[in-house]
Design a protein around this motif. Structure first.
Motif, PDB file in Angstrom:
ATOM      1  N   THR A 128       2.951 -14.297 -10.063  1.00 25.18           N
ATOM      2  CA  THR A 128       2.187 -13.078  -9.827  1.00 25.18           C
ATOM      3  C   THR A 128       0.814 -13.273  -9.160  1.00 25.18           C
ATOM      4  O   THR A 128       0.201 -12.371  -8.828  1.00 25.18           O
ATOM      5  CB  THR A 128       1.839 -12.494 -11.397  1.00 25.18           C
TER       6      THR A 128
ATOM      7  N   MET B   9       0.898  -1.062   0.052  1.00 24.81           N
ATOM      8  CA  MET B   9       0.127  -0.079  -0.036  1.00 24.81           C
ATOM      9  C   MET B   9       0.834   1.187   0.079  1.00 24.81           C
ATOM     10  O   MET B   9       1.816   1.078   0.580  1.00 24.81           O
ATOM     11  CB  MET B   9      -0.951  -0.025   1.278  1.00 24.81           C
TER      12      MET B   9
ATOM     13  N   CYS C 266       8.475  -6.575  -1.268  1.00 23.12           N
ATOM     14  CA  CYS C 266       8.439  -8.097  -0.767  1.00 23.12           C
ATOM     15  C   CYS C 266       8.308  -7.987   0.735  1.00 23.12           C
ATOM     16  O   CYS C 266       9.280  -7.609   1.265  1.00 23.12           O
ATOM     17  CB  CYS C 266       9.464  -8.720  -1.431  1.00 23.12           C
ATOM     18  N   MET C 267       7.552  -9.005   1.229  1.00 22.38           N
ATOM     19  CA  MET C 267       7.560  -9.184   2.612  1.00 22.38           C
ATOM     20  C   MET C 267       8.078 -10.562   3.195  1.00 22.38           C
ATOM     21  O   MET C 267       7.991 -10.760   4.250  1.00 22.38           O
ATOM     22  CB  MET C 267       6.358  -8.963   3.189  1.00 22.38           C
ATOM     23  N   GLU C 268       8.855 -11.195   1.978  1.00 20.89           N
ATOM     24  CA  GLU C 268       9.358 -12.509   2.424  1.00 20.89           C
ATOM     25  C   GLU C 268       8.315 -13.721   2.938  1.00 20.89           C
ATOM     26  O   GLU C 268       8.534 -14.117   4.008  1.00 20.89           O
ATOM     27  CB  GLU C 268      10.428 -12.593   3.391  1.00 20.89           C
ATOM     28  N   CYS C 269       7.205 -13.589   2.397  1.00 22.48           N
ATOM     29  CA  CYS C 269       6.124 -14.374   2.658  1.00 22.48           C
ATOM     30  C   CYS C 269       6.219 -15.724   2.262  1.00 22.48           C
ATOM     31  O   CYS C 269       5.908 -16.990   2.905  1.00 22.48           O
ATOM     32  CB  CYS C 269       4.758 -14.250   2.392  1.00 22.48           C
TER      33      CYS C 269
ATOM     34  N   VAL D   3       0.207 -15.340  -6.689  1.00 22.17           N
ATOM     35  CA  VAL D   3       0.024 -15.432  -5.198  1.00 22.17           C
ATOM     36  C   VAL D   3       0.834 -14.527  -4.698  1.00 22.17           C
ATOM     37  O   VAL D   3       0.483 -14.118  -3.375  1.00 22.17           O
ATOM     38  CB  VAL D   3       1.014 -16.656  -4.788  1.00 22.17           C
ATOM     39  N   CYS D   4       1.273 -13.469  -5.292  1.00 25.73           N
ATOM     40  CA  CYS D   4       2.446 -12.249  -4.598  1.00 25.73           C
ATOM     41  C   CYS D   4       1.167 -11.398  -3.967  1.00 25.73           C
ATOM     42  O   CYS D   4       0.539 -10.892  -4.675  1.00 25.73           O
ATOM     43  CB  CYS D   4       3.238 -11.911  -5.412  1.00 25.73           C
ATOM     44  N   PRO D   5       1.226 -11.353  -2.648  1.00 24.75           N
ATOM     45  CA  PRO D   5       0.191 -10.138  -2.026  1.00 24.75           C
ATOM     46  C   PRO D   5       0.869  -8.773  -2.332  1.00 24.75           C
ATOM     47  O   PRO D   5       0.086  -7.696  -1.918  1.00 24.75           O
ATOM     48  CB  PRO D   5       0.139 -10.420  -0.830  1.00 24.75           C
ATOM     49  N   HIS D   6       2.094  -8.612  -2.924  1.00 20.90           N
ATOM     50  CA  HIS D   6       2.458  -7.082  -2.766  1.00 20.90           C
ATOM     51  C   HIS D   6       3.133  -6.800  -4.462  1.00 20.90           C
ATOM     52  O   HIS D   6       3.715  -5.865  -4.310  1.00 20.90           O
ATOM     53  CB  HIS D   6       3.614  -6.985  -2.082  1.00 20.90           C
ATOM     54  N   ASP D   7       2.596  -7.710  -5.307  1.00 16.59           N
ATOM     55  CA  ASP D   7       2.627  -7.233  -6.844  1.00 16.59           C
ATOM     56  C   ASP D   7       4.175  -7.025  -7.170  1.00 16.59           C
ATOM     57  O   ASP D   7       4.917  -6.191  -7.717  1.00 16.59           O
ATOM     58  CB  ASP D   7       2.017  -5.895  -7.054  1.00 16.59           C
TER      59      ASP D   7
ATOM     60  N   THR E 202       6.030   1.101   2.759  1.00 22.22           N
ATOM     61  CA  THR E 202       7.179   0.089   2.446  1.00 22.22           C
ATOM     62  C   THR E 202       8.465  -0.085   3.687  1.00 22.22           C
ATOM     63  O   THR E 202       8.588   0.843   4.613  1.00 22.22           O
ATOM     64  CB  THR E 202       8.046   0.531   1.325  1.00 22.22           C
TER      65      THR E 202
END
Ligand code: SF4
Ligand code: SF4
Lengths: 414, 99
Positions: free
Chosen positions: B27, B1, B50-53, B29-33, B5
């Motif tokens: 593309t 958002m 990237c949040m390293e999920c 599954v990534c929640p942060h595009d 960041t």
């Protein structure tokens, strides 16, 4: 507090309808936890096979209210669930967010029906955290579908996926145990995208023959997702961390940090120490001084608590810096500077000034530390970032704490 | 958002384009595009978001993505061997976090 309570109740209601990211710390107050969500610690339950239903642990009577009849299938009677949330459900979510009386807010794993599903109806996968389950069912209104509830030990999708309890193995397992293949004719399941960190779509396919479609992040996007022929749009895939999302996470921060800082064992000791220090005097110890300076010290302490648990999460995007520790410290500094500006010239001489200086170190340290622990709840922080942040922050915390305490004690004798 | 960041240039996300089949799963599954597909290959375009999920790595059929994932930040802040890991651990234990 009451107003805030009602407010979070309302927004909790809204968030219940929006997204299923919940603080990891949500389950944190429970004993014997491994992580804050205690997922690793709880022994695997005896698997239920989709026939025994209702809330666990003797809560049968109020656990059943969301079951409205049964659907006959080749594997037996499957409970049909309500898609309208009742006051009880909302109250339950609200209590869970404030950690009131909740030990096991879970639904039995297994297969459930929504509406009048037939073998061609879609299958939605959910975690068995009651709130996750509520979020899903409230958005299936008017649809006919199946809901496959995994055993995630009562943990929400997001956190359970991080631990792998919401994962490939559990999906494959649960498909077999419920006899899903006898109930439906297609071989597709819809998994919430937030579960993707634990699920490997191609392995599910290999091991069970089922194709995984990732559904939207927010349950409120389910109806458009279904209309869009089970395809997510880019907007449906992005995780937000908006004001409401952050706000509903604050109660758990307040409760868990309140316990540590005020009414828990450590909290009481800390408060006692604070009061003792505020009574120190050149003559030794003066009770009169405790009565005057004690409340002031407690106010500063409480301000640090509120900065860290409530205001930092709330004001997150508008606070300077990227690191959470910086954001938390900034707020703490603001408070001390405000107080200092107001009190600097107050009668009491050097003692007052040194006291303010002490809080200049202590208050931001506390608020920053609390803020850092919020990483467990955010939806944008990376582990590597946390490492980097902690490497710098921890030595700083130790230094500022020592300086602050020395100043605080010194100020009493000045 | 927008506006949120985390720290810059810290994430461990790696993509080896040779192994990519262009299946678009990352593309999805990534929640942060973080990814885009260009010329039938995935590309990292939004690295700091990237949040390293770990969702992308889990779901990449070509095993083209690697990332040290730790979704539950609080769980694994204190991995042994990290500088100050022990001290941090101690700190959090003191406060009742079992880490
Ligand atoms: S998931 Fe893997 S193989 Fe598929 S597009 Fe992304 S990187 Fe390429
Ligand atoms: S680890 Fe998560 S946030 Fe990072 S690129 Fe992969 S899916 Fe996106």
């Amino acid at each position: 507090m009451i107003v805030f309570g009602i407010f979070t109740f309302e927004s909790s209601r809204k968030a219940t309808q929006e997204m299923d990211t919940q603080s990891c710390r949500d389950n944190e107050l429970q004993k014997n936890q491994e992580c804050c969500c205690r997922a690793e610690m709880k022994k695997p339950d005896v698997p239920t096979n989709g026939i025994k239903h209702g809330l666990r642990k003797g809560k049968q009577e109020d656990g059943q209210h969301w079951i409205a009849g049964y659907v006959d299938t080749p594997v037996g009677r499957i409970p049909r669930i309500e898609t309208t949330l009742q006051f009880k459900d909302r109250l339950g979510s609200w209590k869970a967010r404030w950690s009131i009386g909740r030990m096991d807010y879970a639904v039995d794993p297994g297969l459930y029906a929504v509406g009048d599903p037939d073998p061609k109806s879609p299958v939605f996968v959910s975690a068995n955290y009651k709130m996750s389950f509520d979020v899903l069912r409230s958005h299936l209104k008017g649809m006919s579908a199946w809901v496959l509830v995994l055993d995630t030990k009562g943990i929400n999708v997001w956190c359970a996926a991080g631990k792998g309890t919401f994962g490939t193995d559990e999906i494959v397992n649960r498909i077999q145990q419920t006899g899903l293949s006898e109930v439906i004719s297609h071989r597709t399941i819809i998994v919430p995208q937030l579960g993707a960190p634990g699920v490997s779509a191609h392995r599910v396919k290999e091991q069970s023959g089922y194709r995984v479609i990732y559904g939207p992040v927010r349950a409120s996007d389910i109806p458009p997702f279904v209309e869009n022929h089970f395809k997510t749009t880019p907007e449906m895939r992005i995780v937000q961390f908006g004001l409401i999302d952050r706000l509903v996470l604050t109660p758990i921060e307040i409760v868990s940090w309140g316990r540590r800082m005020f009414w828990g064992k450590h909290g009481l000791v800390l408060i006692l120490m604070l009061l003792l220090v505020s009574g120190l005097d050149r003559s030794g110890f003066a009770l009169k001084k405790v009565l005057i300076l004690g409340p002031e010290a407690l106010l500063m302490y409480a301000a640090a608590f509120l900065c860290g648990t409530f205001f930092t999460p709330l004001l997150l995007p508008w606070l300077p810096g990227r690191a959470l520790s910086v954001k938390g410290a900034f707020l703490g500094l603001l408070v001390v500077l405000g107080v200092g500006w107001y009190r600097w010239g107050a009668p009491g001489g050097l003692g007052v000034k040194v006291n303010i200086l002490a809080w200049l170190f202590l208050l931001p340290t506390i608020s920053s530390f609390i803020a850092v622990t919020f990483v467990g709840a955010t939806t944008y922080t990376s582990l590597s970032g946390v490492f980097k942040e902690m490497k710098r922050a921890v030595p700083a915390y130790i230094a500022t704490t020592i300086i602050g305490v020395v100043l605080l004690v010194f100020g009493q004798f000045a | 958002m927008a506006g949120l960041t985390y720290l810059k240039s810290v994430v461990t996300l790696e993509l080896s384009a040779d192994q990519c089949t262009g299946c678009r799963m990352c593309t999805t599954v990534c929640p942060h595009d973080v990814f885009v597909i260009k010329e039938k290959r995935a590309r990292i375009v939004n690295r700091d978001a990237c949040m390293e999920c770990g969702a992308c790595a889990q779901n990449c059929p070509g095993d083209a993505i690697s990332v040290r994932s730790g979704l539950c930040g609080c769980a694994s802040i204190f991995i042994r061997g990290q500088k100050h890991g022990r001290m941090t651990r101690y700190f959090f234990r003191m406060w009742g976090y079992e880490v």
